[in-house]
Design a protein around this motif. Structure first.
Motif, short mmCIF file in Angstrom:
data_model
loop_
_atom_site.label_atom_id
_atom_site.label_comp_id
_atom_site.label_asym_id
_atom_site.label_seq_id
_atom_site.Cartn_x
_atom_site.Cartn_y
_atom_site.Cartn_z
N LEU A 167 0.87 -1.17 -0.04
CA LEU A 167 0.09 0.02 0.19
C LEU A 167 0.99 1.12 -0.01
CD1 LEU A 167 -2.60 -1.02 2.67
CD2 LEU A 167 -2.87 -1.49 -0.03
N LYS A 168 2.07 1.26 0.47
CA LYS A 168 2.90 2.41 0.42
C LYS A 168 2.41 3.24 1.44
CE LYS A 168 5.46 0.96 -3.51
NZ LYS A 168 6.00 1.45 -5.06
N ARG A 169 1.91 2.92 2.57
CA ARG A 169 1.04 3.82 3.29
C ARG A 169 2.20 4.83 4.12
NH1 ARG A 169 -2.54 1.11 7.66
NH2 ARG A 169 -3.57 0.40 6.04
N LYS A 170 1.66 6.09 4.06
CA LYS A 170 2.57 7.05 5.04
C LYS A 170 1.42 7.76 5.67
CE LYS A 170 6.88 6.66 2.44
NZ LYS A 170 7.94 7.52 1.83
N PRO A 171 1.52 7.90 7.07
CA PRO A 171 2.51 7.10 7.88
C PRO A 171 2.00 5.71 7.91
CG PRO A 171 1.05 8.42 9.18
CD PRO A 171 0.82 8.89 7.82
N ASN A 172 2.88 4.75 8.30
CA ASN A 172 2.45 3.41 8.53
C ASN A 172 2.35 3.06 9.82
OD1 ASN A 172 5.10 2.65 9.84
ND2 ASN A 172 5.88 2.97 7.35
N PRO A 173 1.77 1.87 10.24
CA PRO A 173 1.64 1.39 11.51
C PRO A 173 2.83 1.55 12.43
CG PRO A 173 0.55 -0.13 10.26
CD PRO A 173 1.30 0.74 9.23
N ARG A 174 4.10 1.28 11.98
CA ARG A 174 5.18 1.63 13.00
C ARG A 174 5.38 2.84 13.23
NH1 ARG A 174 10.48 -1.35 10.66
NH2 ARG A 174 9.86 -0.80 8.56
N GLU A 175 5.08 3.85 12.23
CA GLU A 175 5.31 5.41 12.32
C GLU A 175 4.33 5.85 13.23
OE1 GLU A 175 5.63 6.35 8.47
OE2 GLU A 175 7.77 6.36 8.43
N MET A 176 2.82 5.31 13.08
CA MET A 176 1.77 6.02 13.89
C MET A 176 1.95 6.01 15.37
SD MET A 176 -1.30 5.72 11.17
CE MET A 176 -1.22 3.77 10.92
N ASN A 177 2.31 4.93 15.73
CA ASN A 177 2.40 4.54 17.04
C ASN A 177 3.39 3.40 17.24
OD1 ASN A 177 1.91 3.95 19.83
ND2 ASN A 177 -0.05 4.38 19.79
N THR A 178 4.58 3.75 17.31
CA THR A 178 5.65 2.96 17.57
C THR A 178 5.76 2.02 18.71
OG1 THR A 178 7.02 4.39 16.28
CG2 THR A 178 8.33 2.54 17.34
N ASN A 179 5.31 2.58 19.81
CA ASN A 179 5.38 1.95 21.32
C ASN A 179 4.23 0.67 21.07
OD1 ASN A 179 7.18 3.44 22.50
ND2 ASN A 179 5.68 4.81 23.45
#
Length: 276
Positions: free
Chosen positions: A226-238
Motif C-alpha cells: 500500500l506504501k502507506r505513510k504514515p504506516n503502523p510503525r510510524e503512527m504508534n511505535t510503542n
C-alpha cells in the motif's frame, strides 16, 4: 502460504537443527529498537543470547571479521552483548555515513572493499567471521566461504562463523532481499565445504507463524504494497513494538519453526570443545 521448511526436523546429514527458544528478559528487550521488523528483532535477540562466555573460553579474545558490515553498528551491539570484544574489522563495498561516528572507538576498523577477493584483508588474529543479512547479496556466496576455508586451513586455529540470512518465506515479507533466499539445499552446499572431522555446523531457524503474519500485516502490506505513510510503525511505535514483542514471545515459547523468515548458521572449526 509459504512452506514449513524446518518443522519436525532435528538433523539433516551432518547438520544439526536446534530451536532458538529461550526466555527473553525485560532488560534484553530494552536493547531492541522499537522500530525494527520482527525478523530483525529475532536476529538481534539471537546475537544477544549467544553464549559469549563460552565463545571466549573457546577462542580467547574475540576478533571479528564482518563482511557486508553496512553502517557498522553491529560492532557496538556485539561489544555490548558479549561484554567486550577485542577487535572488529568490517568491510563493505559502500562507505556508510555512520562510519564517521565510529572512528572514536579504537577497537573498530571499517574499510571499503569493492573487490570480492578479501582473503588478504583478514587480520591474522581473526577468530570470528560473521555476516548479518549479507551473504544473500553475494553473487558467488560459495567463493566467500571458500576464502574463509582457506584462511581456516592456513591458520589452523579455532574459528567460529555465525551467519544470519533469509529463508524462502522471507520473500513474502520483503519481495526482494538480495539475489537468493536460503533453503536446505543451498545451506548444505555451504556445510559440505567444511565437512571434516574438525568442524561441525548448527542451524537455528529464527521466526514463527505468529511473527510471520504480524510482519506481513504490520510491515509488508502497509509499507511495501500500500506504501502507506504514515504506516503502523510510524503512527504508534510503542504499540507496534508491544505487538511484535508479544508475537515473538509466543513463537519462542512454542519452539515454533513454522515460516521461519531467517536462519542463523554456526560453523565451528578446529574446535577444542563443542559449545553449540
Amino acid at each position: 502460504l509459504p512452506p514449513k521448511y524446518f518443522e519436525n526436523k532435528k538433523k539433516i546429514n551432518n547438520l544439526r537443527i536446534k530451536s532458538f527458544a529461550r526466555e527473553i528478559k525485560e532488560k534484553e528487550w530494552d536493547k531492541i529498537s522499537y522500530f525494527s521488523t520482527p525478523s530483525r528483532i529475532f536476529c538481534d535477540l539471537f546475537w544477544m543470547k549467544l553464549n559469549w562466555q563460552n565463545i571466549k573460553s573457546e577462542v580467547g579474545p574475540i576478533n571479528i571479521f564482518d563482511t557486508g558490515c553496512g553502517d557498522g553498528n553491529y560492532a557496538i551491539k556485539l561489544n555490548d552483548y558479549s561484554g567486550g570484544i577485542n577487535s572488529y574489522l568490517g568491510i563493505d563495498a559502500i562507505i556508510d555515513e555512520n562510519w564517521k561516528d565510529l572512528k572514536t572507538f579504537k577497537f573498530i576498523k571499517l574499510k571499503q572493499l569493492k573487490s570480492t577477493n578479501f582473503i588478504k584483508e583478514i587480520p591474522k588474529n581473526t577468530n570470528f567471521f560473521m555476516t548479518q543479512s549479507a551473504i544473500e547479496h553475494f553473487e558467488n556466496d560459495l567463493d566467500y566461504f571458500r576464502q574463509i576455508k582457506e584462511y581456516i586451513v592456513s591458520s589452523n586455529s579455532t574459528i567460529i562463523q555465525v551467519h544470519l540470512f533469509p529463508t524462502p518465506p522471507s520473500l513474502w515479507l520483503y519481495f526482494h532481499l538480495g539475489v537468493r533466499q536460503y533453503n536446505m539445499r543451498s545451506v548444505m552446499q555451504i556445510i559440505k565445504m567444511f565437512n571434516n572431522k574438525n568442524s561441525y555446523a548448527v542451524l537455528y531457524p529464527l521466526g514463527g507463524k505468529n511473527s510471520f503474519y504480524y510482519h506481513l500485516n504490520k510491515v509488508t502490506i502497509p509499507e511495501y504494497i500500500l506504501k502507506r505513510k504514515p504506516n503502523p510503525r510510524e503512527m504508534n511505535t510503542n504499540n507496534y513494538f508491544l505487538g511484535a514483542k508479544q508475537v515473538i514471545s509466543n513463537d519462542l515459547s512454542k519452539n515454533s519453526w513454522n515460516f521461519a523468515s531467517f536462519c542463523a548458521l554456526i560453523i565451528h572449526s578446529n574446535y577444542k570443545k563443542k559449545i553449540f
